[in-house]
Design a protein around this motif. Structure first.
Motif, PDB file in Angstrom:
ATOM      1  N   GLY A   1     -10.591  -5.757 -13.645  1.00  0.00           N
ATOM      2  CA  GLY A   1      -9.982  -6.858 -12.906  1.00  0.00           C
ATOM      3  C   GLY A   1     -10.344  -6.877 -11.431  1.00  0.00           C
ATOM      4  N   GLY A   2      -9.740  -7.858 -10.759  1.00  0.00           N
ATOM      5  CA  GLY A   2     -10.005  -8.026  -9.331  1.00  0.00           C
ATOM      6  C   GLY A   2      -9.679  -6.780  -8.536  1.00  0.00           C
ATOM      7  N   ILE A   3      -8.587  -6.118  -8.867  1.00  0.00           N
ATOM      8  CA  ILE A   3      -8.238  -4.856  -8.199  1.00  0.00           C
ATOM      9  C   ILE A   3      -8.970  -3.697  -8.865  1.00  0.00           C
ATOM     10  CG2 ILE A   3      -6.376  -3.200  -7.757  1.00  0.00           C
ATOM     11  CD1 ILE A   3      -4.441  -5.654  -7.805  1.00  0.00           C
ATOM     12  N   GLY A   4      -8.973  -3.707 -10.203  1.00  0.00           N
ATOM     13  CA  GLY A   4      -9.497  -2.570 -10.948  1.00  0.00           C
ATOM     14  C   GLY A   4     -10.927  -2.196 -10.580  1.00  0.00           C
ATOM     15  N   GLN A   5     -11.761  -3.208 -10.350  1.00  0.00           N
ATOM     16  CA  GLN A   5     -13.175  -2.901 -10.052  1.00  0.00           C
ATOM     17  C   GLN A   5     -13.345  -2.190  -8.705  1.00  0.00           C
ATOM     18  OE1 GLN A   5     -16.395  -5.430 -11.140  1.00  0.00           O
ATOM     19  NE2 GLN A   5     -15.080  -6.780 -12.314  1.00  0.00           N
ATOM     20  N   PRO A   6     -12.859  -2.781  -7.600  1.00  0.00           N
ATOM     21  CA  PRO A   6     -13.035  -2.055  -6.333  1.00  0.00           C
ATOM     22  C   PRO A   6     -12.233  -0.759  -6.279  1.00  0.00           C
ATOM     23  CG  PRO A   6     -11.743  -4.072  -6.001  1.00  0.00           C
ATOM     24  CD  PRO A   6     -12.291  -4.124  -7.396  1.00  0.00           C
ATOM     25  N   LEU A   7     -11.117  -0.710  -6.990  1.00  0.00           N
ATOM     26  CA  LEU A   7     -10.337   0.540  -7.019  1.00  0.00           C
ATOM     27  C   LEU A   7     -11.154   1.638  -7.689  1.00  0.00           C
ATOM     28  CD1 LEU A   7      -7.692   2.139  -6.676  1.00  0.00           C
ATOM     29  CD2 LEU A   7      -6.823   1.019  -8.728  1.00  0.00           C
TER      30      LEU A   7
ATOM     31  N   ALA B   1      -4.368 -10.655  -3.522  1.00  0.00           N
ATOM     32  CA  ALA B   1      -5.090  -9.573  -2.835  1.00  0.00           C
ATOM     33  C   ALA B   1      -5.732  -8.613  -3.840  1.00  0.00           C
ATOM     34  CB  ALA B   1      -4.125  -8.808  -1.946  1.00  0.00           C
ATOM     35  N   THR B   2      -7.000  -8.339  -3.660  1.00  0.00           N
ATOM     36  CA  THR B   2      -7.685  -7.395  -4.550  1.00  0.00           C
ATOM     37  C   THR B   2      -8.301  -6.240  -3.741  1.00  0.00           C
ATOM     38  OG1 THR B   2      -9.648  -8.831  -4.465  1.00  0.00           O
ATOM     39  CG2 THR B   2      -8.223  -9.059  -6.382  1.00  0.00           C
ATOM     40  N   LEU B   3      -9.067  -6.595  -2.700  1.00  0.00           N
ATOM     41  CA  LEU B   3      -9.783  -5.550  -1.958  1.00  0.00           C
ATOM     42  C   LEU B   3      -8.815  -4.694  -1.141  1.00  0.00           C
ATOM     43  CD1 LEU B   3     -12.893  -7.652  -0.890  1.00  0.00           C
ATOM     44  CD2 LEU B   3     -12.618  -6.180  -2.886  1.00  0.00           C
TER      45      LEU B   3
ATOM     46  N   MET C   1      -7.899  -0.717  -1.728  1.00  0.00           N
ATOM     47  CA  MET C   1      -7.861   0.301  -0.662  1.00  0.00           C
ATOM     48  C   MET C   1      -6.511   1.036  -0.674  1.00  0.00           C
ATOM     49  SD  MET C   1      -6.220   0.346   2.513  1.00  0.00           S
ATOM     50  CE  MET C   1      -6.227   1.673   3.725  1.00  0.00           C
ATOM     51  N   ALA C   2      -5.437   0.235  -0.801  1.00  0.00           N
ATOM     52  CA  ALA C   2      -4.097   0.825  -0.769  1.00  0.00           C
ATOM     53  C   ALA C   2      -3.868   1.723  -1.995  1.00  0.00           C
ATOM     54  CB  ALA C   2      -3.046  -0.287  -0.710  1.00  0.00           C
ATOM     55  N   GLY C   3      -4.326   1.271  -3.161  1.00  0.00           N
ATOM     56  CA  GLY C   3      -4.162   2.065  -4.377  1.00  0.00           C
ATOM     57  C   GLY C   3      -4.970   3.350  -4.319  1.00  0.00           C
ATOM     58  N   ALA C   4      -6.176   3.249  -3.779  1.00  0.00           N
ATOM     59  CA  ALA C   4      -7.028   4.440  -3.663  1.00  0.00           C
ATOM     60  C   ALA C   4      -6.411   5.432  -2.674  1.00  0.00           C
ATOM     61  CB  ALA C   4      -8.431   4.045  -3.213  1.00  0.00           C
ATOM     62  N   ARG C   5      -5.788   4.887  -1.615  1.00  0.00           N
ATOM     63  CA  ARG C   5      -5.135   5.772  -0.633  1.00  0.00           C
ATOM     64  C   ARG C   5      -3.974   6.517  -1.302  1.00  0.00           C
ATOM     65  NH1 ARG C   5      -1.870   3.754   4.835  1.00  0.00           N
ATOM     66  NH2 ARG C   5       0.044   4.809   4.243  1.00  0.00           N
ATOM     67  N   PHE C   6      -3.212   5.801  -2.115  1.00  0.00           N
ATOM     68  CA  PHE C   6      -2.072   6.455  -2.764  1.00  0.00           C
ATOM     69  C   PHE C   6      -2.550   7.520  -3.751  1.00  0.00           C
ATOM     70  CE2 PHE C   6       1.573   7.097  -5.454  1.00  0.00           C
ATOM     71  CZ  PHE C   6       2.605   7.134  -4.545  1.00  0.00           C
ATOM     72  N   ALA C   7      -3.578   7.181  -4.528  1.00  0.00           N
ATOM     73  CA  ALA C   7      -4.099   8.152  -5.503  1.00  0.00           C
ATOM     74  C   ALA C   7      -4.633   9.393  -4.783  1.00  0.00           C
ATOM     75  CB  ALA C   7      -5.198   7.511  -6.345  1.00  0.00           C
ATOM     76  N   GLU C   8      -5.330   9.164  -3.678  1.00  0.00           N
ATOM     77  CA  GLU C   8      -5.874  10.279  -2.898  1.00  0.00           C
ATOM     78  C   GLU C   8      -4.738  11.172  -2.380  1.00  0.00           C
ATOM     79  OE1 GLU C   8      -8.401  11.885  -2.032  1.00  0.00           O
ATOM     80  OE2 GLU C   8      -8.360  12.453   0.086  1.00  0.00           O
ATOM     81  N   SER C   9      -3.650  10.538  -1.946  1.00  0.00           N
ATOM     82  CA  SER C   9      -2.513  11.318  -1.444  1.00  0.00           C
ATOM     83  C   SER C   9      -1.919  12.176  -2.552  1.00  0.00           C
ATOM     84  CB  SER C   9      -1.441  10.384  -0.873  1.00  0.00           C
ATOM     85  OG  SER C   9      -1.912   9.781   0.307  1.00  0.00           O
ATOM     86  N   LEU C  10      -1.815  11.595  -3.758  1.00  0.00           N
ATOM     87  CA  LEU C  10      -1.273  12.373  -4.873  1.00  0.00           C
ATOM     88  C   LEU C  10      -2.200  13.531  -5.246  1.00  0.00           C
ATOM     89  CD1 LEU C  10       0.247  10.083  -7.647  1.00  0.00           C
ATOM     90  CD2 LEU C  10       1.322  12.038  -6.568  1.00  0.00           C
TER      91      LEU C  10
END
Ligand code: NAD
Ligand code: LMR
Length: 331
Positions: free
Chosen positions: A34-40, A237-239, A243-252
């Motif tokens: 999806g729109g988020i899934g791909q850049p994530l 919002a996708t991009l 970014m926000a989802g990747a930041r959260f995953a990185e924090s975890l």
């Protein structure tokens, strides 16, 4: 510390699953095409902590980072394989808004999508950290909780509604007003993830003068609408969300690997307002190897902010009950 192997996996069609993992951990993205899934997925592939990726294989696999890429079919068995052994499951699956819609208008479609993915996760990845991006987050997170409870595998320390984008926006919008570097603007945002449930606490920032700034408040609470309007029917919002989802995953991931003091805002099963019937609440949360390490208090706030918070709690309660009732009525 980061030598362990990881994998990111996904599917090639519209309904895609993507995962990244090390030997003992794995990260899965449900809705990876999806729109988020791909850049994530792209950002996860670029994360040097990830050494083994499995996803929309032919494309992402060519990126010269260490991770290995694999793909999963969007079938029940593909979903089960993508989830098996996952330590982190990100869920950006579901429909986005069009102009004129609220996030709650997505409920009818997304509630069942999230319910079904939660059922699969409860079966194949019961111990994973579940990161819910699909809207309406205020309701979809309780849906996941109910499904995990029914399956007897609910661990409130491992369920997160991703509200990072609200904090990212608040930081950026303040930096624009104050001509500062957004890196230095740590704005606390509490409540939930829709309209008036999004409560920025500028009194706790280095710019308490911004409390009561109506334009800024409007932008933080309705930043998502700005994007929906700009995309004019082509989604939300996708991009920035990736970014926000990747930041959260990185924090975890960092916290799981023993880094101390990792704090992210997130919508969790929270004791803070349970006495008012609000079972889930977004606030600053310290992350650790077990997921939620510590839920931080909202702290001292301004009287104007208290009014915003009161309004947020009223809406939140309804949104949460809606999610819980959905599972009771549509098991
Ligand atoms: P999109 O339509 O571009 O992508 C959604 C993906 O989900 C598609 O690939 C679709 O095939 C897939 N999907 C649909 N049903 C599925 C199912 N049952 N199983 C697996 N995959 C399925 O949408 P998008 O722009 O990526 O947005 C996705 C969701 O994220 C929306 O609900 C949107 O409102 C939400 N969102 C949340 C935030 C946040 O801050 N939490 C920010 C932006 C968007
Ligand atoms: C956002 O905040 O951008 C997302 O929740 C998507 C939306 O519908 O606004």
């Amino acid at each position: 510390m980061f030598a362990a192997r990881r994998a990111l996996s996904g599917a090639i069609q519209a309904r895609a699953f993507s995962a990244s993992a090390r030997d003992l951990s794995k990260v899965t993205v449900l809705g990876a095409a999806g729109g988020i899934g791909q850049p994530l997925s792209l950002l996860l592939k670029l994360n040097p902590r990830v050494s083994d990726l499995a996803r929309v294989a032919a494309d992402i696999s060519h990126i010269n980072t260490k991770s290995k890429v694999t793909g999963y079919e969007p079938t029940p068995s593909g979903l089960a394989s993508a989830l098996k052994g996952a330590e982190i499951v990100l869920i950006p699956a579901g429909v986005p808004r069009k102009p004129g819609m609220t996030r709650d208008d997505l409920f009818n479609t997304n509630a069942s999508i999230v319910r079904d993915l939660a059922k699969a996760a409860a079966e194949s990845a019961p111990d994973a950290n579940i990161l819910v991006i699909s809207n309406p987050v205020n309701s979809t997170v309780p849906i996941v909780a109910e499904i995990f409870k029914k399956a007897g595998v609910y661990n409130p320390k491992r369920l997160f509604g991703v509200t990072t984008l609200d904090v990212v926006r608040a930081s950026r919008f303040v930096s624009e007003i104050k001509s500062t570097d957004p890196v230095d603007e740590k704005i606390v945002v509490v409540g939930g993830h829709s309209g008036v449930t999004i409560v920025p606490l500028f009194s706790q920032s280095s710019h308490p003068d911004l409390v009561g700034n109506p334009e800024l408040l409007q932008r933080v609470q309705f930043g998502g609408d700005e994007v929906v309007k700009a995309k004019d029917g082509a989604g939300s919002a996708t991009l920035s969300m990736a970014m926000a989802g990747a930041r959260f995953a990185e924090s975890l991931l960092k916290a799981a690997q023993g880094v101390k003091g990792v704090v992210e805002p997130t919508f969790v099963d929270s004791p803070l307002y349970k006495d008012q019937g609000v079972e889930f609440f977004a606030s600053k949360v310290e992350l650790g190897p077990n997921g939620v390490e510590k839920i931080l208090d909202v702290g001292k706030i301004d009287a104007t902010e208290q009014k915003l918070l009161d309004a947020a709690l009223g809406d939140l309660k309804k949104n949460i009950v809606k999610g819980v009732s959905f599972v009771a009525e549509n098991p």
